[in-house]
Design a protein around this motif. Structure first.
Motif, mmCIF file in Angstrom:
data_model
loop_
_atom_site.group_PDB
_atom_site.id
_atom_site.type_symbol
_atom_site.label_atom_id
_atom_site.label_comp_id
_atom_site.label_asym_id
_atom_site.label_seq_id
_atom_site.Cartn_x
_atom_site.Cartn_y
_atom_site.Cartn_z
ATOM 1 N N ASN A 14 -9.247 18.993 15.004
ATOM 2 C CA ASN A 14 -8.492 19.580 15.568
ATOM 3 C C ASN A 14 -7.801 18.829 17.023
ATOM 4 O OD1 ASN A 14 -6.530 21.811 15.435
ATOM 5 N ND2 ASN A 14 -7.934 23.058 16.667
ATOM 6 N N GLU A 15 -8.781 18.605 17.945
ATOM 7 C CA GLU A 15 -8.562 18.102 19.019
ATOM 8 C C GLU A 15 -8.210 16.976 19.463
ATOM 9 O OE1 GLU A 15 -8.487 20.324 22.017
ATOM 10 O OE2 GLU A 15 -8.633 21.916 20.581
ATOM 11 N N CYS A 16 -8.627 15.998 18.416
ATOM 12 C CA CYS A 16 -8.425 14.723 18.625
ATOM 13 C C CYS A 16 -7.002 14.502 19.069
ATOM 14 C CB CYS A 16 -8.899 13.783 17.468
ATOM 15 S SG CYS A 16 -9.020 12.049 17.587
ATOM 16 N N PRO A 17 -5.986 14.852 18.226
ATOM 17 C CA PRO A 17 -4.573 14.256 18.516
ATOM 18 C C PRO A 17 -4.105 14.908 20.068
ATOM 19 C CG PRO A 17 -4.617 15.325 16.277
ATOM 20 C CD PRO A 17 -6.010 15.301 17.030
ATOM 21 N N ARG A 18 -4.627 15.872 20.461
ATOM 22 C CA ARG A 18 -4.321 16.309 21.722
ATOM 23 C C ARG A 18 -4.769 15.348 23.035
ATOM 24 N NH1 ARG A 18 -6.330 19.863 26.094
ATOM 25 N NH2 ARG A 18 -8.341 19.684 24.854
ATOM 26 N N ILE A 19 -5.636 14.570 22.688
ATOM 27 C CA ILE A 19 -6.148 13.614 23.660
ATOM 28 C C ILE A 19 -5.470 12.043 23.150
ATOM 29 C CG2 ILE A 19 -8.444 12.289 24.263
ATOM 30 C CD1 ILE A 19 -9.935 14.907 23.522
ATOM 31 N N VAL A 20 -5.588 11.936 21.885
ATOM 32 C CA VAL A 20 -5.142 10.349 21.510
ATOM 33 C C VAL A 20 -3.702 10.136 21.753
ATOM 34 C CG1 VAL A 20 -4.946 8.886 19.664
ATOM 35 C CG2 VAL A 20 -6.955 10.237 19.735
#
Length: 64
Positions: A14-20
């Motif tokens: 869930n958080e990965c796209p917010r960083i990548v």
């Protein structure tokens, strides 16, 4: 698989796209800058996290 492991896995994805995504956008801007395009906007400049700090560091190179 325990519920905690599943929850951790779900949280990660869930958080990965917010960083990548912001890092990828900043990478594209840095490549354009390296090609000599100094008009490129630097994404992430308004952020108050590590990605914003990275964008500020790139801004120093852009201005000098």
């Amino acid at each position: 698989m325990s519920a905690w492991v599943r929850l951790a896995d779900l949280s990660f994805w869930n958080e990965c796209p917010r960083i990548v995504r912001p890092i990828s956008a900043l990478t594209v801007a840095m490549r354009e800058h390296a090609k000599g395009n100094l008009q490129v906007d630097l994404p992430g400049l308004g952020r108050a996290d590590e990605i914003g700090e990275m964008a500020q560091a790139v801004l120093v190179f852009k201005e000098n």
